[in-house]
Write a protein that holds these residues in place. Structure first.
Motif, PDB file in Angstrom:
ATOM      1  N   HIS A 209       0.860  -1.180   0.000  1.00  0.00           N
ATOM      2  CA  HIS A 209       0.000   0.000   0.000  1.00  0.00           C
ATOM      3  C   HIS A 209       0.902   1.237   0.000  1.00  0.00           C
ATOM      4  N   ALA A 210       0.916   1.934  -1.127  1.00  0.00           N
ATOM      5  CA  ALA A 210       1.767   3.129  -1.223  1.00  0.00           C
ATOM      6  C   ALA A 210       0.900   4.376  -1.091  1.00  0.00           C
ATOM      7  N   GLN A 211       1.371   5.315  -0.300  1.00  0.00           N
ATOM      8  CA  GLN A 211       0.652   6.587  -0.173  1.00  0.00           C
ATOM      9  C   GLN A 211       1.427   7.639  -0.936  1.00  0.00           C
ATOM     10  N   ILE A 212       0.707   8.402  -1.768  1.00  0.00           N
ATOM     11  CA  ILE A 212       1.428   9.474  -2.446  1.00  0.00           C
ATOM     12  C   ILE A 212       0.774  10.810  -2.131  1.00  0.00           C
ATOM     13  N   LYS A 213       1.621  11.750  -1.870  1.00  0.00           N
ATOM     14  CA  LYS A 213       1.124  13.071  -1.477  1.00  0.00           C
ATOM     15  C   LYS A 213       1.551  14.093  -2.533  1.00  0.00           C
ATOM     16  N   THR A 214       0.804  15.181  -2.586  1.00  0.00           N
ATOM     17  CA  THR A 214       1.182  16.265  -3.490  1.00  0.00           C
ATOM     18  C   THR A 214       2.521  16.835  -3.016  1.00  0.00           C
ATOM     19  N   VAL A 215       3.439  17.024  -3.963  1.00  0.00           N
ATOM     20  CA  VAL A 215       4.764  17.569  -3.618  1.00  0.00           C
ATOM     21  C   VAL A 215       4.600  18.997  -3.096  1.00  0.00           C
ATOM     22  N   LYS A 216       5.231  19.287  -1.955  1.00  0.00           N
ATOM     23  CA  LYS A 216       5.067  20.616  -1.328  1.00  0.00           C
ATOM     24  C   LYS A 216       6.181  21.601  -1.707  1.00  0.00           C
ATOM     25  N   GLU A 217       7.417  21.073  -1.910  1.00  0.00           N
ATOM     26  CA  GLU A 217       8.557  21.983  -2.156  1.00  0.00           C
ATOM     27  C   GLU A 217       8.393  22.692  -3.503  1.00  0.00           C
ATOM     28  N   PRO A 218       8.412  24.045  -3.476  1.00  0.00           N
ATOM     29  CA  PRO A 218       8.207  24.802  -4.727  1.00  0.00           C
ATOM     30  C   PRO A 218       9.195  24.436  -5.830  1.00  0.00           C
ATOM     31  N   LEU A 220      10.704  21.593  -6.432  1.00  0.00           N
ATOM     32  CA  LEU A 220      10.367  20.297  -7.036  1.00  0.00           C
ATOM     33  C   LEU A 220       9.121  20.412  -7.910  1.00  0.00           C
ATOM     34  N   ARG A 221       8.160  21.213  -7.441  1.00  0.00           N
ATOM     35  CA  ARG A 221       6.927  21.399  -8.222  1.00  0.00           C
ATOM     36  C   ARG A 221       7.257  22.027  -9.582  1.00  0.00           C
ATOM     37  N   VAL A 222       8.165  23.006  -9.539  1.00  0.00           N
ATOM     38  CA  VAL A 222       8.569  23.665 -10.794  1.00  0.00           C
ATOM     39  C   VAL A 222       9.236  22.646 -11.714  1.00  0.00           C
ATOM     40  N   LYS A 223      10.096  21.793 -11.112  1.00  0.00           N
ATOM     41  CA  LYS A 223      10.808  20.789 -11.924  1.00  0.00           C
ATOM     42  C   LYS A 223       9.813  19.830 -12.592  1.00  0.00           C
ATOM     43  N   ILE A 224       8.789  19.409 -11.838  1.00  0.00           N
ATOM     44  CA  ILE A 224       7.776  18.482 -12.385  1.00  0.00           C
ATOM     45  C   ILE A 224       7.051  19.133 -13.564  1.00  0.00           C
ATOM     46  N   VAL A 225       6.661  20.403 -13.378  1.00  0.00           N
ATOM     47  CA  VAL A 225       5.938  21.118 -14.443  1.00  0.00           C
ATOM     48  C   VAL A 225       6.829  21.261 -15.681  1.00  0.00           C
TER      49      VAL A 225
END
Length: 349
Positions: A209-218, A220-225
């Motif tokens: 059972h894996a839990q995934i959360k929305t990335v909080k660090e700005p 990392l979020r920029v890198k994903i986008v």
């Protein structure tokens, strides 16, 4: 599958930022499918289905018997349909082709007939032949069956999927006619906890059972986008950038599958795993078995041959957190509860 759909660009697995828990759970299941699948719970828009598709794209191709609707393995009688098995026993020549590891998406509104397959009763009676129309479970044999929003799926269908995933066989019975075919697949379910929980007895049947959360660090979020934008602009170029890493990871998975047989886990470690399950009041023995399987798969993935307490610590939350009885008054995350119990029993810091 048409050429067009098979060549649809897929986001490379090695380029995915974060979500290590989910990536590890999927890789371990691919190394040892007997772990029993993964349930991925997380917020909307966290790339759950992207990661599953990326994993399939990474897997090595499989040998199948040509024109067989069950992806029969030409060399393993356990993974053959009745028709192919008959030919195999008679030493008939089987035409073998290589195909990509199948990934089947289960649509939310799928009926049991669509999933399991149907028997044409009229044809069976009038012509005396077993006229069977295979379903999604046949197509998923030796691949991955992905169910998005599994918590919204009818409980009866979830039961059918879990039974097939555990036994490796699908049986369809209608009007006294019974058909059985191999359905050995890795079941991956995903869902959003806000849309309702899965019944505990169904949840317990998923290996991890894996839990995934929305990335909080700005940053990392920029890198994903940025990664997503680069991929959408030119998928081929983007995939080329990661091709070397993808090939290395694929090779590691192939090697790990081979090495799995050589991995050893000491009796005292097994005893401690069982002690943890007992202290946490985990029902049944699934938790004990899955934890030791997952630890061995991790060791094989890292190209070692002996399980250490650190390996068990890495996987134990993923294997047990969904098996704990829910206490409505507890605010502590069940993953931390598992880790605390582990640290006490293993005297691990």
């Amino acid at each position: 599958m048409s050429k067009q759909t098979s060549e649809r660009p897929v986001f490379p697995f090695t380029s995915i930022v974060g979500q290590e828990e989910m990536k590890l759970s999927l890789i371990l299941n691919v190394i040892d499918p007997k772990i029993g699948g993964v349930m991925i719970m997380g917020d909307r828009g966290t790339g759950k289905s992207t990661i599953v598709r990326a994993l399939v794209d990474l897997l090595p191709p499989i040998n199948v018997v040509e024109n067989d609707p069950y992806n029969s393995d030409p060399y393993d009688p356990e993974l053959m349909s009745d028709e192919v098995l008959e030919k195999f026993k008679k030493n008939a020549k089987l035409s073998v082709i290589q195909v990509k590891t199948p990934m089947i998406d289960l649509p939310l509104g799928a009926t049991e007939d669509r999933v399991c397959g149907t028997i044409d009763i009229e044809k069976a009676i009038s012509e005396g032949v077993k006229a069977f129309e295979p379903g999604l479970l046949a197509q998923a044999n030796r691949g991955i069956l992905y169910v998005d929003e599994v918590n919204l799926l009818d409980d009866h269908l979830v039961d059918v999927l879990l039974d097939s995933a555990a036994s490796g066989w699908n049986t369809v019975e209608r009007e006294g006619i019974s058909i059985c075919h191999p359905a050995k697949f890795i079941l991956v379910g995903s869902g959003n906890p806000e849309e309702g929980e899965l019944r505990p007895q169904l949840l317990d049947r998923f290996g991890m059972h894996a839990q995934i959360k929305t990335v909080k660090e700005p940053n990392l979020r920029v890198k994903i986008v940025q990664q997503r934008e680069l991929f959408e602009r030119n998928p081929k170029e983007f995939k080329k950038m990661y091709q070397e890493e993808q090939d290395k990871l694929m090779q590691r998975i192939i090697n790990a599958r081979e090495n799995l047989k050589k991995v050893n886990i000491k009796y005292e470690l097994l005893e401690k795993i069982s002690q943890i399950c007992s202290d946490l009041n985990v029902d049944g023995l699934r938790g004990d078995m899955v934890t030791s399987r997952a630890a061995k798969a991790l060791v094989a993935f890292e190209n070692r041959d002996e399980v250490t307490p650190k390996d068990i610590f890495t996987v134990i939350s993923l294997c047990l957190r969904h098996r704990l009885r829910k206490d409505p008054l507890e605010s502590i995350d069940s993953g931390f509860k598992v880790q605390d119990t582990f640290k006490k029993i293993f005297e691990y810091e």
